[in-house]
Design an enzyme around this catalytic site. Structure first.
Site, mmCIF file in Angstrom:
data_model
loop_
_atom_site.group_PDB
_atom_site.id
_atom_site.type_symbol
_atom_site.label_atom_id
_atom_site.label_comp_id
_atom_site.label_asym_id
_atom_site.label_seq_id
_atom_site.Cartn_x
_atom_site.Cartn_y
_atom_site.Cartn_z
ATOM 1 N N ASP A 1 28.798 -41.162 8.815
ATOM 2 C CA ASP A 1 28.939 -41.652 7.451
ATOM 3 C C ASP A 1 30.384 -41.947 7.070
ATOM 4 O O ASP A 1 30.676 -42.221 5.931
ATOM 5 C CB ASP A 1 28.282 -40.673 6.464
ATOM 6 N N GLN B 1 31.282 -46.160 0.383
ATOM 7 C CA GLN B 1 30.495 -45.314 -0.520
ATOM 8 C C GLN B 1 29.265 -44.830 0.224
ATOM 9 O O GLN B 1 28.160 -44.884 -0.269
ATOM 10 C CB GLN B 1 30.072 -46.128 -1.739
ATOM 11 N N CYS B 2 29.545 -44.334 1.400
ATOM 12 C CA CYS B 2 28.500 -44.159 2.381
ATOM 13 C C CYS B 2 27.238 -43.474 1.901
ATOM 14 O O CYS B 2 26.145 -43.845 2.279
ATOM 15 C CB CYS B 2 29.041 -43.410 3.576
ATOM 16 N N THR B 3 27.351 -42.452 1.105
ATOM 17 C CA THR B 3 26.146 -41.703 0.808
ATOM 18 C C THR B 3 25.376 -42.264 -0.372
ATOM 19 O O THR B 3 24.293 -41.810 -0.668
ATOM 20 C CB THR B 3 26.452 -40.220 0.563
#
Lengths: 688, 166
Positions: free
Chosen positions: A469, A552-554
């Site tokens: 991530d 803003q991976c998650t």
């Protein structure tokens, strides 16, 4: 008629086990018998209708029924199942004694006259067995007990049609079919007056020493056997034993016997195949029959190599749930091969070992898709534990996994095996060292260990998926893969965008591809393709400052990870299928109007892009291909060379100070030349 | 053309009654709790394949069942060696004299027996509906008509006497 006498030969039975017998036996052994070694009564079946050369005795799941309910035209054989609990007992038990114990039952049934009332009792077999239920291996040995001392002589034989006319045969057959099934195996045919079938006990009195033999002059002894051979079936041996015991005055006499053999003619049942045997009974004293010291019970079946020994049925393929699951998964894929993709090489996919760096939304979904493609080796690397928000998106986890604070990598591996036990899955709890994350004295040993483990894992696998991530955690695996020339598939997510990419594999081997087919069509050979970092011109550092897709991976639309994971796997499979593998060229059009990309260099699954960028807000994809950037901070020659020379020492420097990479690649110099970097409007999408 | 479960059941019951009359050996299997779709017809026979290395003759079991998803009958078969191990699909093809070019993949393929849930070689039902529609629309016993057409593909011959049911 000939006078030559030779020992009468009998055709022994061949056992034939219906798979349902082993299924039922297993179920009984597990649920009812357990360790009980006492002998179980079972049923065997044989038929004298349309026989084969080999007389066959069958057992199936109904063999374990209390009451005989064989199919039409089948006859009962009483069976004893003697099951041993260990292979040693099976091997070492006294076989002679086992067959003698069965013989004793026969002896008793004959002596008491029970066998005259219920002739089917003469049909007796046993199975000595040992069931290895872990491996679904069944060791077994059939025996059809007979006394070896009873040796009648053959005089003559001829077809039943020689002694009976057609209408008599029809009547005989009808009477036979009206008989109770227990009386069909052995019976008498009265020949004086109208032809008539009689039960044994109507003519033979038990132990009747005084009865005059002449009474049986007009009687033919008949039995049902199941062979087409010119010898009588095995059954005759015990029939003769019974006759000798109860009619001792017949010892040494010549008698007629009939092998009653049925055949079907259209919908009619005939007995024209029956054979009359003229047989001279042995001249043996009644007292001696069972008590003679030379009398031994014999009759074990020879095995498939024609040796006296047990047989082994390996039922794993059709009984073990794991084997069944594996076979079904393979079969499902084979269907694809048969109908749609005759050229697809499934073995190549099956044998590809996949390493998944990251066991989150992407890792879980990638693993499942690989499983569906028949991949059998899947290894996870992650450093996290399953948290309460995970299971709804990360499809290998459940709520229970959160409670124990379980490690993601190992839990994903375990759960994958639960989905499909045929997979070899492993999980490694490992933190991938990252640039810009300084390694202090206390972490040094741990970091080195993590690095070495990562190198080991990457070199042991064929396809490496980068599914983490953060951007900086992809740097080290990208570099190691570039150095080891591994096939690398990268997937990264934005909120509603995603990027799937295969990294170029830098070999000296020239790739066979025509460079540019038309002015609208650009082609990049597989060894010239870039990596995830080739479009970046800064070294990875603290990801909060980054500008890439996964920043803003998650926070993503939930479907994005599933789409991206599916595409990552399909891309990997396409590359595996291409004859050049990761060196397969990537084509892309320069003009929006020319969608007709040359299909010359595609694989059986279609074309192989370099990267796939998807935009969920528009529900569309673009397929850009980019060349390796010679100042790339992960895969450029300069970086790879320095890494290969100094390995961990070089890495340590990068971990401490990511800008070191910019120095190595000459990027710093470029900054100076370019002036203010912030002014450079860098947009990845435009690069296509 | 699809047939209803009721039609299927009537047809196989007629089939078995006539089988008894004709001294044939078809058997109807009914589960103890007679649920819909779980009654099926079977027959076992020994065949002597020309080109199979191991045995002189091998048992083959045929099952005629109702396919809920296709609304048609389906024909499954299995064969085994004398120790109870099943013949693989490829081995059974060989015993039935199928050759590669006969498109065996789309004719006979392995599927799970819908009632026993075990793998059986299955005559693929995807075109059965079409066959029923084109050839046997007016048959009084569509199972007999269909089976006498497709049975011989897998060495299952249906006696001409059954035709009186159609």
């Amino acid at each position: 008629m000939s006078d030559t006498q030779s020992p009468l030969q009998f055709v022994p039975f061949s056992s034939c086990i219906n798979p349902s017998f082993w299924h039922k036996f297993t179920q009984l052994k597990l649920d009812v018998l357990k360790l009980d070694e006492s002998t179980a009564k079972i049923w065997g079946y044989y038929t004298n209708l349309d026989s084969q050369m080999k007389p066959i005795i069958e057992v199936d799941s109904t063999s374990f029924n209390n009451y005989y309910n064989g199919s039409k035209f089948y006859l009962p054989y009483h069976g004893l199942l003697i099951n041993k609990n260990t292979i040693e007992e099976f091997k070492e038990c006294d076989k002679k004694n086992i067959i003698k114990e069965a013989g004793d039952i026969l002896e008793n049934d004959i002596k008491t006259g029970r066998a005259l009332k219920d002739p089917a009792l003469l049909n007796l077999f046993l199975i000595l067995s040992y069931a290895d239920l872990k491996k679904y291996n069944f060791y077994y040995w059939f025996a059809f007990p007979v006394l070896n001392s009873i040796k009648p002589s053959y005089i003559n034989s001829y077809s039943i049609t020689k002694i009976y006319k057609e209408d008599e045969l029809i009547r005989l057959c009808k009477q036979y079919l009206d008989l109770d099934v227990n009386n069909r195996s052995y019976f008498l045919i009265e020949t004086k007056g109208d032809i008539q079938i009689l039960n044994l006990d109507s003519q033979i009195c038990p132990n009747n020493f005084s009865k005059n033999g002449n009474e049986l002059d007009c009687i033919i002894f008949a039995f049902s056997d199941s062979t087409l051979q010119s010898h009588p079936g095995w059954q005759l041996r015990n029939f003769i034993l019974l006759i000798l015991y109860h009619c001792p005055y017949l010892a040494g006499k010549i008698l007629n016997f009939i092998s009653f053999r049925l055949n079907r003619k259209g919908s009619e049942i005939k007995c024209d195949n029956s054979i009359v045997w003229e047989i001279k009974l042995p001249d043996i004293d009644k007292i001696d029959i069972f008590s003679n010291t030379n009398s031994t019970w014999v009759g074990f079946e020879a095995n498939e190599r024609d040796k006296m020994g047990p047989r082994l049925a390996k039922m794993k393929d059709s009984m073990s749930p794991t084997s069944l699951a594996e076979a079904s998964v393979d079969l499902n894929l084979k269907l694809m091969k048969w109908r749609l993709l005759p050229d697809v090489n499934l073995d190549k996919i099956k044998s590809s070992k996949c390493l998944l760096l990251g066991a989150g939304t992407l890792g879980c979904a990638v693993a499942r898709n690989l499983l569906a493609w028949g991949v059998r080796t899947i290894t996870f690397v992650d450093n996290g534990t399953v948290s309460y928000s995970n299971p709804v998106r990360q499809n290998l986890f459940t709520f229970e996994d959160c409670i124990g604070n379980k490690q993601k990598a190992t839990t994903a591996a375990e759960n994958l095996s639960k989905i499909f036990p045929g997979v070899t899955s492993g999980g490694h709890n490992l933190t991938i060292p990252m640039p810009g994350h300084p390694v202090g004295e206390s972490l040094l040993a741990q970091t080195k260990e993590a690095y070495e483990k990562l190198v080991k894992l990457i070199s042991e696998h064929d396809v490496i998926f980068l599914l983490m991530d953060s951007r900086e955690s992809r740097w080290l695996p990208t570099l190691i893969c570039a150095s080891l020339k591994k096939m690398t598939i990268n997937a990264a997510l934005g909120f509603d965008t995603y990027l799937i990419m295969r990294h170029g594999v830098n070999t000296d081997k020239a790739c066979e591809v025509a460079p540019n087919i038309s002015k609208h069509l650009k082609c990049v050979p597989g060894n010239k393709l870039g990596c995830y970092f080739c479009n970046d011109i800064t070294a990875p550092g603290d990801s909060l400052k980054d500008r890439t897709l996964d920043q803003q991976c998650t926070v993503t639309r939930p479907g994005v990870s599933n789409i991206a994971a599916a595409l990552a796997v399909e891309l990997a499979i396409s590359v595996i299928q291409h004859e050049q593998g990761p060196l397969a060229p990537a084509f892309y059009t320069l003009s929006k109007f020319e969608q007709d990309v040359s299909r010359e260099n595609e694989c059986n699954l279609g074309i192989i892009p370099h990267s796939i960028r998807g935009f969920l807000s528009m529900f569309n994809h673009v397929l850009p291909a980019t060349e390796r950037y010679n100042q790339c901070i992960a895969c450029s020659d300069a970086v790879v060379k320095l890494y290969e020379e100094k390995t961990f020492e070089f890495l340590l420097e990068v971990f401490q100070k990511p800008s070191y990479l910019e120095e190595v690649t000459g990027l710093s110099k470029m900054y100076t030349n370019c002036g203010e970097l912030e002014d450079l409007d860098f947009n990845e999408e435009d690069s296509s | 053309m699809q047939i209803t479960w009721e039609t299927f059941k009537r047809c196989i019951e007629e089939f078995q009654d006539l089988s008894n009359e004709l001294n044939d050996t078809w058997i109807i299997h009914k589960p103890e709790t007679e649920e819909n779709f779980t009654t099926y017809l079977t027959k076992k026979q020994f065949i002597t394949p020309k080109n199979f290395e191991e045995e002189s003759s091998i048992p083959v079991e045929y099952h005629v069942m109702y396919s809920i998803s296709y609304g048609t009958p389906i024909l499954c078969l299995n064969s085994w060696r004398n120790d109870g191990t099943l013949l693989t699909m490829e081995e059974l093809w060989k015993c039935l004299n199928f050759t590669e070019d006969e498109d065996m993949y789309s004719t006979l393929t392995q599927m799970d027996h819908p009632i026993l849930q075990r793998p059986f070689l299955t005559l693929h039902p995807c075109r059965t509906g079409e066959i029923l529609e084109n050839m046997f629309k007016d048959s009084r016993n569509i199972i007999v008509s269909w089976l006498s057409l497709v049975g011989p593909i897998v060495k299952l011959d249906v006696d001409l006497n059954y035709m009186k049911l159609t």
